[in-house]
Design an enzyme around this catalytic site. Structure first.
Site, PDB file in Angstrom:
ATOM      1  CG  HIS A   1      47.623  26.759  36.089  1.00  0.00           C
ATOM      2  ND1 HIS A   1      47.816  28.091  35.507  1.00  0.00           N
ATOM      3  CD2 HIS A   1      48.351  26.094  34.888  1.00  0.00           C
ATOM      4  CE1 HIS A   1      48.595  27.896  34.106  1.00  0.00           C
ATOM      5  NE2 HIS A   1      48.760  26.688  33.983  1.00  0.00           N
ATOM      6  CG  LEU A   2      51.002  22.835  41.743  1.00  0.00           C
ATOM      7  CD1 LEU A   2      50.981  23.192  42.984  1.00  0.00           C
ATOM      8  CD2 LEU A   2      50.392  21.331  41.809  1.00  0.00           C
ATOM      9  CG  HIS A   3      50.268  21.764  34.991  1.00  0.00           C
ATOM     10  ND1 HIS A   3      49.548  21.494  33.798  1.00  0.00           N
ATOM     11  CD2 HIS A   3      50.830  23.089  34.684  1.00  0.00           C
ATOM     12  CE1 HIS A   3      49.468  22.654  32.999  1.00  0.00           C
ATOM     13  NE2 HIS A   3      50.290  23.722  33.500  1.00  0.00           N
TER      14      HIS A   3
ATOM     15  N   GLY B   1      56.226  28.231  28.851  1.00  0.00           N
ATOM     16  CA  GLY B   1      54.843  27.713  28.013  1.00  0.00           C
ATOM     17  C   GLY B   1      53.590  28.237  28.676  1.00  0.00           C
ATOM     18  CD  GLN B   2      51.886  31.723  33.420  1.00  0.00           C
ATOM     19  OE1 GLN B   2      52.827  32.242  33.590  1.00  0.00           O
ATOM     20  NE2 GLN B   2      50.802  31.812  34.332  1.00  0.00           N
TER      21      GLN B   2
ATOM     22  CG  ASN C   1      54.403  25.589  32.793  1.00  0.00           C
ATOM     23  OD1 ASN C   1      55.490  24.973  33.008  1.00  0.00           O
ATOM     24  ND2 ASN C   1      53.445  24.694  32.301  1.00  0.00           N
TER      25      ASN C   1
ATOM     26  CG  ASP D   1      44.838  20.193  31.506  1.00  0.00           C
ATOM     27  OD1 ASP D   1      45.742  21.162  32.052  1.00  0.00           O
ATOM     28  OD2 ASP D   1      44.723  20.310  30.244  1.00  0.00           O
TER      29      ASP D   1
END
Ligand code: 5GP
Ligand code: ZN
Length: 116
Positions: free
Chosen positions: A102-104, A95-96, A89, A32
């Site tokens: 995507h996966l954090h 808060g996307q 998200n 990120d």
């Protein structure tokens, strides 16, 4: 392949540079750009999907692959035992900001619960 105007499609095609930590035919994982923890990796399908609420049963395999990639990367990054969080998200309240699924993967520090 990919949506022209989608940031993560462009990262998947390598039109935009990223620090890649894992890649296979269907999945890409990269650092990120604005990390919220010592380990903060984004794991995406190469195929464009807007968000969790657009998933269908056909996506079961790719979603599973995202989670399995997160597990392997967590081990590789040394947070398997200390722990980590995986987050997806969806839409405004979560808060996307980027509308490519995507996966954090977050690790390397203690996270609070409930989340903020
Ligand atoms: P969201 O809020 O949509 O779940 O998270 C989007 C994430 O993408 C944020 O954590 C943000 O820092 C990250 N991000 C946004 N633009 C870029 C970029 O150009 N490169 C990388 N590597 N990450 C990005
Ligand atoms: Zn996309």
């Amino acid at each position: 392949m990919g949506k022209q105007d989608c940031l993560f499609c462009r990262i998947a095609k390598k039109d935009i540079q990223s620090k890649i930590v894992f890649e296979d035919s269907q999945v890409l994982a990269f650092e990120d750009v604005n990390p919220q923890a010592p380990v903060h990796i984004l794991i995406i399908p190469k195929e464009h999907i807007d968000k969790v609420s657009d998933l269908t049963p056909e996506h079961a395999e790719i979603v599973g692959r995202l989670v399995l990639a997160a597990k392997d990367i967590a081990a590789k990054k040394g947070v398997k035992e200390s722990g980590y969080r995986i987050v997806m998200n969806c839409n405004k309240d979560a808060g996307q900001a980027v509308f490519h699924l995507h996966l954090h993967l977050l690790g390397g520090r203690k996270f609070s619960w409930p989340p903020g």
